[in-house]
Design a protein around this motif. Structure first.
Motif, PDB file in Angstrom:
ATOM      1  N   ILE A 107       0.790  -1.028   0.100  1.00 10.91           N
ATOM      2  CA  ILE A 107       0.018  -0.126  -0.065  1.00 10.91           C
ATOM      3  C   ILE A 107       0.878   1.309  -0.063  1.00 10.91           C
ATOM      4  O   ILE A 107       0.781   2.010  -0.732  1.00 10.91           O
ATOM      5  N   SER A 108       1.775   1.151   0.844  1.00  7.59           N
ATOM      6  CA  SER A 108       2.693   2.403   0.942  1.00  7.59           C
ATOM      7  C   SER A 108       3.452   2.610  -0.330  1.00  7.59           C
ATOM      8  O   SER A 108       3.463   3.777  -0.677  1.00  7.59           O
ATOM      9  N   GLN A 109       4.299   1.577  -0.800  1.00 13.95           N
ATOM     10  CA  GLN A 109       5.297   1.738  -1.632  1.00 13.95           C
ATOM     11  C   GLN A 109       4.605   1.813  -3.126  1.00 13.95           C
ATOM     12  O   GLN A 109       5.186   2.582  -4.000  1.00 13.95           O
ATOM     13  N   TYR A 110       3.455   1.286  -3.599  1.00 13.05           N
ATOM     14  CA  TYR A 110       2.939   1.192  -4.621  1.00 13.05           C
ATOM     15  C   TYR A 110       1.552   2.006  -4.946  1.00 13.05           C
ATOM     16  O   TYR A 110       1.505   3.032  -5.578  1.00 13.05           O
ATOM     17  N   ARG A 116      -0.419   7.040  -6.053  1.00 12.98           N
ATOM     18  CA  ARG A 116      -1.193   8.198  -5.266  1.00 12.98           C
ATOM     19  C   ARG A 116      -2.647   8.143  -4.940  1.00 12.98           C
ATOM     20  O   ARG A 116      -3.377   8.911  -5.435  1.00 12.98           O
ATOM     21  N   MET A 117      -3.024   6.861  -4.765  1.00  8.45           N
ATOM     22  CA  MET A 117      -4.383   6.445  -4.560  1.00  8.45           C
ATOM     23  C   MET A 117      -5.193   7.240  -3.420  1.00  8.45           C
ATOM     24  O   MET A 117      -4.591   7.737  -2.217  1.00  8.45           O
ATOM     25  N   LYS A 118      -6.307   7.605  -3.832  1.00  5.83           N
ATOM     26  CA  LYS A 118      -7.338   8.594  -2.835  1.00  5.83           C
ATOM     27  C   LYS A 118      -8.149   7.278  -2.097  1.00  5.83           C
ATOM     28  O   LYS A 118      -8.720   7.701  -1.093  1.00  5.83           O
ATOM     29  N   HIS A 119      -8.606   6.265  -2.917  1.00  9.15           N
ATOM     30  CA  HIS A 119      -9.808   5.594  -2.557  1.00  9.15           C
ATOM     31  C   HIS A 119      -9.359   4.239  -3.065  1.00  9.15           C
ATOM     32  O   HIS A 119      -9.045   3.970  -4.143  1.00  9.15           O
ATOM     33  N   LEU A 120      -9.721   3.058  -2.283  1.00  6.76           N
ATOM     34  CA  LEU A 120      -9.470   1.660  -2.844  1.00  6.76           C
ATOM     35  C   LEU A 120     -10.786   0.950  -2.604  1.00  6.76           C
ATOM     36  O   LEU A 120     -11.733   1.044  -1.842  1.00  6.76           O
ATOM     37  N   LYS A 135     -10.474  -7.843   4.105  1.00  6.92           N
ATOM     38  CA  LYS A 135     -11.255  -6.629   4.287  1.00  6.92           C
ATOM     39  C   LYS A 135     -11.018  -6.058   5.830  1.00  6.92           C
ATOM     40  O   LYS A 135     -11.195  -4.927   5.976  1.00  6.92           O
ATOM     41  N   ASN A 136     -10.963  -7.000   6.701  1.00  6.59           N
ATOM     42  CA  ASN A 136     -11.429  -6.752   8.163  1.00  6.59           C
ATOM     43  C   ASN A 136     -10.037  -5.910   8.679  1.00  6.59           C
ATOM     44  O   ASN A 136      -9.945  -5.368   9.683  1.00  6.59           O
ATOM     45  N   GLN A 137      -8.820  -5.957   7.954  1.00  4.49           N
ATOM     46  CA  GLN A 137      -7.601  -5.663   8.397  1.00  4.49           C
ATOM     47  C   GLN A 137      -7.253  -4.084   7.569  1.00  4.49           C
ATOM     48  O   GLN A 137      -6.334  -3.782   7.932  1.00  4.49           O
ATOM     49  N   LEU A 138      -8.144  -3.749   6.803  1.00  2.00           N
ATOM     50  CA  LEU A 138      -7.927  -2.631   6.106  1.00  2.00           C
ATOM     51  C   LEU A 138      -8.260  -1.320   6.953  1.00  2.00           C
ATOM     52  O   LEU A 138      -7.450  -0.221   6.638  1.00  2.00           O
ATOM     53  N   GLN A 139      -9.006  -1.451   7.979  1.00  5.51           N
ATOM     54  CA  GLN A 139      -9.616  -0.083   8.527  1.00  5.51           C
ATOM     55  C   GLN A 139      -8.102   0.471   9.307  1.00  5.51           C
ATOM     56  O   GLN A 139      -8.076   1.735   8.935  1.00  5.51           O
ATOM     57  N   TYR A 145      -2.766   5.612   6.929  1.00  8.71           N
ATOM     58  CA  TYR A 145      -2.284   6.243   5.186  1.00  8.71           C
ATOM     59  C   TYR A 145      -3.240   7.074   4.940  1.00  8.71           C
ATOM     60  O   TYR A 145      -3.002   7.610   3.715  1.00  8.71           O
ATOM     61  N   HIS A 146      -4.127   7.447   5.545  1.00  7.63           N
ATOM     62  CA  HIS A 146      -5.277   8.360   4.963  1.00  7.63           C
ATOM     63  C   HIS A 146      -5.797   8.106   3.688  1.00  7.63           C
ATOM     64  O   HIS A 146      -5.736   9.056   2.763  1.00  7.63           O
ATOM     65  N   PHE A 147      -6.223   7.017   3.516  1.00  8.73           N
ATOM     66  CA  PHE A 147      -7.229   6.777   2.358  1.00  8.73           C
ATOM     67  C   PHE A 147      -8.541   6.119   2.651  1.00  8.73           C
ATOM     68  O   PHE A 147      -8.554   5.487   3.754  1.00  8.73           O
ATOM     69  N   THR A 148      -9.386   6.205   1.834  1.00  9.55           N
ATOM     70  CA  THR A 148     -10.811   5.429   2.224  1.00  9.55           C
ATOM     71  C   THR A 148     -10.879   4.435   1.221  1.00  9.55           C
ATOM     72  O   THR A 148     -10.082   4.238   0.351  1.00  9.55           O
ATOM     73  N   TYR A 149     -11.893   3.622   1.784  1.00  9.40           N
ATOM     74  CA  TYR A 149     -12.085   2.213   1.041  1.00  9.40           C
ATOM     75  C   TYR A 149     -13.339   1.814   0.981  1.00  9.40           C
ATOM     76  O   TYR A 149     -14.163   2.120   1.833  1.00  9.40           O
TER      77      TYR A 149
END
Length: 315
Positions: A107-110, A116-120, A135-139, A145-149
């Motif tokens: 997530i950080s490197q790519y 420069r993703m804003k939303h996943l 999915k449960n570990q994304l929150q 890292y300040h992105f939404t999903y």
């Protein structure tokens, strides 16, 4: 105009909204996810980005790679994604080094540093990273890292959850009609016409011998199929036999794909051909002689032409 990237060095997208995965088959489940991706990109005044991988991770990691067959070649997959109206396709070379990254590092490197993703958008059963987070570990990562999903799915098509695994099983079993419902189109193979023994001409059913472009492409179960043929810029109806040709070759163990194209009589060796599978009509049979085979082929032709007429296919 869609942009296809294999190198993220100069990647540039406005407020990227990202979905990632193998997308093998680009089936109805994938297409529903891609609709959400485009919708979310519009809501965020951004651009839709599909991040996929090649080669397949199972090949790179030697996980039963000898048994792996794919629904789509890389060319087909990018074409279907483009037809779905995506703004950017990123085909990331899959390597052992990439596989070793944790989800957080990926997530950080790519996704963040390079795209420069804003939303996943993540499928309900998608796992990624060496640590295999779901999915449960994304929150916590989204907060850090300040992105939404969004979590997508599952979606249903006629009571079935579309998945590449389910569709592969259908095609392996010869159920190409059922597979087409989940794919949203007929399953197809692309190849070149190569020379054969020309025995089909002697019994009134000349065939084009098809050599598949990609050895990883899944070939349906042995048998006779009604098909649509794309050749020389036109569509034709036809019937294709997949198998060992036991009446002619005995039990050779060598599978062949031979298509009889209706209302067509030209020399087309080396030409590119695409065969779409409409319906399997019977298994491959060993006949006592060529006359018996010829009589059965006449019955096959009547049955196949009726199927093509019912489905609005040329031929």
């Amino acid at each position: 105009m869609i942009k296809i990237n294999s190198n993220l060095k100069h990647f540039n997208a406005h407020h990227p909204v990202v979905a990632m995965g193998m997308f093998d088959g680009v089936h109805q489940g994938h297409l529903a996810l891609l609709e959400l991706l485009k919708q979310k990109a519009r809501q965020m005044d951004g651009e839709s980005v599909v991040l996929t991988f090649w080669p397949h991770p199972r090949i790179v990691l030697a996980q039963d790679s000898g048994e792996l067959k794919l629904l789509t070649t890389l060319e087909e997959k990018t074409r279907f994604l483009a037809e779905a109206g995506i703004d950017h396709i990123v085909v990331l070379p899959f390597t052992k080094e990439l596989a070793a990254l944790t989800a957080e590092a990926f997530i950080s490197q790519y996704l963040l540093d390079k795209i420069r993703m804003k939303h996943l958008i993540v499928g309900y059963n998608h796992r990624f990273g060496h640590d295999g987070i779901d999915k449960n570990q994304l929150q916590p990562l989204s907060e850090q890292y300040h992105f939404t999903y969004d979590i997508f799915g599952p979606t249903m098509v006629e009571g079935v959850k579309p998945s590449s695994t389910v569709i592969r099983k259908m095609i392996t079993d010869g159920d190409v009609g059922e597979a087409s419902i989940l794919l949203g189109r007929h399953y197809s193979l692309k190849g070149r016409i190569v020379g054969g023994r020309k025995l089909g001409r002697k019994i009134g059913y000349p065939t084009a011998n098809v050599e598949i472009d990609d050895p990883l492409k899944l070939v349906p179960h042995d048998g006779v199929y009604a098909c649509r043929v794309h050749l020389l810029g036109r569509d034709y109806g036809g019937m294709i036999n997949i198998g060992e040709r036991p009446t002619i070759d005995g039990s050779s163990g060598q599978r062949s794909l031979e298509v009889h194209i209706f209302d067509f009589n030209s020399n087309v060796y080396s030409e590119e051909i695409i065969v779409e599978f409409i319906k399997r009509t019977r298994p491959e049979i060993k006949f006592p002689n060529l006359n018996s085979l010829k009589e059965r082929l006449k019955k096959d032709e009547i049955e196949v032409r009726n199927i093509l007429k019912e489905t609005g296919t040329p031929g």
